[in-house]
Scaffold this motif. Structure first.
Motif, PDB file in Angstrom:
ATOM      1  N   CYS A  33      56.438  54.109 -17.240  1.00  0.00           N
ATOM      2  CA  CYS A  33      56.720  54.950 -16.084  1.00  0.00           C
ATOM      3  C   CYS A  33      58.227  54.911 -15.829  1.00  0.00           C
ATOM      4  CB  CYS A  33      56.000  54.428 -14.847  1.00  0.00           C
ATOM      5  SG  CYS A  33      54.222  54.644 -14.878  1.00  0.00           S
ATOM      6  N   PRO A  34      58.936  56.013 -16.101  1.00  0.00           N
ATOM      7  CA  PRO A  34      60.358  56.073 -15.742  1.00  0.00           C
ATOM      8  C   PRO A  34      60.467  56.290 -14.240  1.00  0.00           C
ATOM      9  CG  PRO A  34      59.670  58.089 -16.848  1.00  0.00           C
ATOM     10  CD  PRO A  34      58.480  57.182 -16.809  1.00  0.00           C
ATOM     11  N   ALA A  58      40.103  50.974 -12.284  1.00  0.00           N
ATOM     12  CA  ALA A  58      41.404  50.378 -11.974  1.00  0.00           C
ATOM     13  C   ALA A  58      42.556  51.217 -12.519  1.00  0.00           C
ATOM     14  CB  ALA A  58      41.482  48.965 -12.540  1.00  0.00           C
ATOM     15  N   THR A  59      42.271  52.213 -13.348  1.00  0.00           N
ATOM     16  CA  THR A  59      43.351  53.033 -13.893  1.00  0.00           C
ATOM     17  C   THR A  59      44.122  53.762 -12.795  1.00  0.00           C
ATOM     18  OG1 THR A  59      41.824  54.865 -14.294  1.00  0.00           O
ATOM     19  CG2 THR A  59      42.270  53.378 -16.136  1.00  0.00           C
ATOM     20  N   ARG A  60      43.508  53.966 -11.645  1.00  0.00           N
ATOM     21  CA  ARG A  60      44.250  54.609 -10.553  1.00  0.00           C
ATOM     22  C   ARG A  60      45.399  53.721 -10.087  1.00  0.00           C
ATOM     23  NH1 ARG A  60      39.511  52.903  -8.236  1.00  0.00           N
ATOM     24  NH2 ARG A  60      39.727  51.554  -6.422  1.00  0.00           N
ATOM     25  N   LYS A  61      45.281  52.410 -10.282  1.00  0.00           N
ATOM     26  CA  LYS A  61      46.362  51.484  -9.928  1.00  0.00           C
ATOM     27  C   LYS A  61      47.483  51.507 -10.963  1.00  0.00           C
ATOM     28  CE  LYS A  61      45.253  49.205  -6.173  1.00  0.00           C
ATOM     29  NZ  LYS A  61      46.152  49.006  -5.059  1.00  0.00           N
ATOM     30  N   ALA A  62      47.259  52.191 -12.096  1.00  0.00           N
ATOM     31  CA  ALA A  62      48.269  52.256 -13.149  1.00  0.00           C
ATOM     32  C   ALA A  62      49.038  53.567 -13.117  1.00  0.00           C
ATOM     33  CB  ALA A  62      47.602  52.082 -14.512  1.00  0.00           C
ATOM     34  N   ARG A  63      48.771  54.415 -12.159  1.00  0.00           N
ATOM     35  CA  ARG A  63      49.502  55.680 -12.058  1.00  0.00           C
ATOM     36  C   ARG A  63      50.949  55.399 -11.671  1.00  0.00           C
ATOM     37  NH1 ARG A  63      44.642  58.748  -9.070  1.00  0.00           N
ATOM     38  NH2 ARG A  63      43.477  59.228 -10.954  1.00  0.00           N
ATOM     39  N   CYS A  64      51.830  56.229 -12.156  1.00  0.00           N
ATOM     40  CA  CYS A  64      53.257  56.010 -11.927  1.00  0.00           C
ATOM     41  C   CYS A  64      53.624  55.993 -10.441  1.00  0.00           C
ATOM     42  CB  CYS A  64      54.076  57.040 -12.681  1.00  0.00           C
ATOM     43  SG  CYS A  64      54.064  56.758 -14.473  1.00  0.00           S
ATOM     44  N   GLY A  65      52.887  56.701  -9.602  1.00  0.00           N
ATOM     45  CA  GLY A  65      53.154  56.657  -8.166  1.00  0.00           C
ATOM     46  C   GLY A  65      52.934  55.274  -7.589  1.00  0.00           C
TER      47      GLY A  65
END
Length: 123
Positions: A33-34, A58-65
């Protein structure tokens, strides 16, 4: 000639695949995530994201936001000791003027681990 064309096409696909994974902002699934972050030299840094099970909620916790929120919280606080941010447990390693962070989130269905890694120089 056909074999050479297929080889070139395969090489082009191999080069294109990482770019597609990195550009997937909604679910990087082991990508980067830049981020723009005030308080670090240059104002930008890149956080590595690793998801143990990409099918987990848990992938929602890995979003760049979310990753950006974690990184900006740690930089803003000037943290130099273990800290929690947005559900992640973050641990620093300090070497001179450089801080390297590893943040871990455990959760989701099925239960999995999301790990963030990033570092920066203290100005």
């Amino acid at each position: 000639m056909l074999r050479l064309t297929l080889l070139a096409a395969g090489a082009a696909l191999a080069l294109a695949a990482p770019t597609a994974a990195v550009a997937a902002d909604s679910n990087p699934a082991s990508g980067v995530c830049p981020l723009k972050v005030a308080g670090v030299p240059g104002g930008k840094l890149t956080a590595g994201v690793n998801i143990a099970d990409a099918d987990s909620t848990a992938t929602r916790k890995a979003r760049c936001g979310v990753v950006g929120r974690v990184v900006r919280t740690l930089v803003r606080e000037g943290a130099e000791m273990p800290m929690k941010a947005a559900g992640y447990r973050c641990t620093p390693v300090i070497a001179g003027s450089r801080i390297r962070w590893t943040c871990v989130y455990r959760g989701g269905t099925p239960r999995t681990t999301v790990t963030l890694n990033f570092g920066y120089r203290v100005s």
